[in-house]
Write a protein that holds these residues in place. Structure first.
Motif, PDB file in Angstrom:
ATOM      1  N   GLU A   1      14.369   0.787  -4.930  1.00 49.56           N
ATOM      2  CA  GLU A   1      12.624   1.218  -5.232  1.00 49.56           C
ATOM      3  C   GLU A   1      13.754   1.281  -6.965  1.00 49.56           C
TER       4      GLU A   1
ATOM      5  N   ARG B   1       7.288   6.129  -0.419  1.00 48.35           N
ATOM      6  CA  ARG B   1       8.162   6.663   0.451  1.00 48.35           C
ATOM      7  C   ARG B   1       7.526   6.861   1.654  1.00 48.35           C
ATOM      8  N   ARG B   2       8.351   6.693   3.213  1.00 49.78           N
ATOM      9  CA  ARG B   2       8.520   7.147   3.768  1.00 49.78           C
ATOM     10  C   ARG B   2       8.527   9.030   3.951  1.00 49.78           C
ATOM     11  N   GLY B   3       7.156   9.665   3.696  1.00 47.75           N
ATOM     12  CA  GLY B   3       6.828  11.085   4.526  1.00 47.75           C
ATOM     13  C   GLY B   3       5.744  11.636   4.615  1.00 47.75           C
ATOM     14  N   ALA B   4       6.467  12.944   5.011  1.00 44.40           N
ATOM     15  CA  ALA B   4       5.004  13.927   5.213  1.00 44.40           C
ATOM     16  C   ALA B   4       3.520  13.824   4.351  1.00 44.40           C
TER      17      ALA B   4
ATOM     18  N   GLY C   1       1.476   8.135   6.352  1.00 47.44           N
ATOM     19  CA  GLY C   1       2.793   8.317   6.396  1.00 47.44           C
ATOM     20  C   GLY C   1       3.789   8.868   5.132  1.00 47.44           C
ATOM     21  N   HIS C   2       3.160   7.733   4.390  1.00 45.34           N
ATOM     22  CA  HIS C   2       3.722   7.217   3.369  1.00 45.34           C
ATOM     23  C   HIS C   2       3.521   7.753   1.815  1.00 45.34           C
ATOM     24  N   ARG C   3       4.368   8.411   1.103  1.00 44.46           N
ATOM     25  CA  ARG C   3       4.253   8.750   0.142  1.00 44.46           C
ATOM     26  C   ARG C   3       4.267   8.590  -0.745  1.00 44.46           C
TER      27      ARG C   3
ATOM     28  N   THR D   1       4.949   7.761  -4.818  1.00 43.55           N
ATOM     29  CA  THR D   1       5.801   8.407  -6.462  1.00 43.55           C
ATOM     30  C   THR D   1       5.455   7.624  -7.255  1.00 43.55           C
TER      31      THR D   1
END
Length: 321
Positions: free
Chosen positions: A248, A285-288, A293-295, A297
């Motif tokens: 990243e 990023r994988r996250g809530a 489920g991808h966030r 940035t």
């Protein structure tokens, strides 16, 4: 590869072993040498590098006249460790303080021109492990051997964990294809993004400095235009070990290099721009939350630039650190 690049490779590529210290001391004459370490949060490694340079190239042999660490807003004890090891430490934002501060490695490098006085400058990244002072002596060799050489890049093997040639991912995936595509005269540089290089102040102060991670590519392109290929050289320094960044983080570096390439293509009339490049880089990023489920940035990868130091009034900062 172009025939003239093949000829340049044979003429202007050497090894650090080709430049023994006794010869360098004799060839140095009245020239003065400044070694600069740009550093941000490198407390783990900067002290060992400073100690080695002081011991081998200042105390045991008077090759280096000035050793400066430019602290780029570290939040650890980088500055304290560098000072204890014997470097003169200057804070990036305290050099030329009347100018609006900018971010990035290139900003620290540009500010170092104002914070040092040597005729020859050697730049060494502060995150190196297994550092050897032959990095410094090797880079100085071509400059002291031939007054026509103005800039010397280091090249080396870059291991990534257990893979000997696995380092330099941004070089292989971004920088090298760009240089071969648009500046094939620079195709002979083994490590175009190397953080270890040296140059004559008289040349470095005549080119602009990109403030971010595009600084190494920009210097190659701009110095080629300023002085020509035969004024550039490279030295094999052996092996370079350092901490590696995440994929990243490398994406952000690659974006800044692309922005830098765009600016040079436009400035050199190598393209007709039909739009302004977006400075935003979207990564996931994988996250809530987010889709699947991808966030997302978003980061700003715009590239700022400092003018040639020779054009800056009162460019000597007199920072003592």
């Amino acid at each position: 590869m172009l025939p003239e690049v093949e000829a340049w490779l044979r003429r202007r590529t050497s090894s650090s072993e080709d430049w023994p210290l006794p010869w360098l001391l004799e060839a140095k004459g009245d020239a003065t040498v400044s070694v600069v370490l740009p550093a941000r949060d490198e407390a783990e490694t900067v002290g060992d590098i400073v100690t080695a340079i002081r011991r081998d190239l200042m105390e045991a042999a008077p090759l280096v006249d000035e050793l400066v660490v430019v602290d780029s807003r570290s939040v650890d004890d980088t500055a304290a460790r560098a000072a204890r090891a014997g470097a003169r430490v200057v804070a990036q934002d305290e050099v030329l303080p009347d100018l609006k501060p900018l971010d990035g490695k290139g900003e620290a490098l540009w500010k170092s021109l104002a914070a040092t006085s040597g005729d020859l400058l050697v730049f060494v990244d502060a995150d190196l492990r297994e550092f050897r002072t032959s990095f410094v002596t090797g880079l100085l060799g071509p400059l002291l051997a031939d007054p026509g050489v103005v800039y010397v890049k280091g090249c080396y093997d870059r291991p990534l964990r257990d893979v000997q040639g696995g380092g330099g991912r941004v070089t292989e995936l971004v920088a090298r294809p760009l240089l071969n595509l648009h500046w094939p005269m620079l195709a002979g540089f083994v490590q175009p993004l190397a953080g270890e290089y040296a140059g004559r102040r008289s040349a470095l102060e005549r080119v602009p400095f990109v403030t971010g991670y595009g600084v190494e590519l920009a210097l190659l392109v701009d110095l080629l235009e300023l002085a020509g290929l035969d004024a550039l050289a490279q030295v094999d320094l052996g092996r370079r070990v350092h901490s590696h960044q995440s994929t990243e983080a490398l994406g952000g570096m690659a974006a800044q290099i692309l922005q830098t390439c765009w600016s040079r293509l436009e400035r050199q009339n190598k393209m007709i721009p039909l739009h302004e490049p977006s400075p935003r880089l979207v990564q996931f990023r994988r996250g809530a939350g987010g889709a699947g489920g991808h966030r997302a940035t978003v980061r700003d990868t715009a590239v700022a630039e400092r003018p040639p130091m020779a054009t800056v009034p009162a460019r000597r900062s007199h920072v003592t650190g």
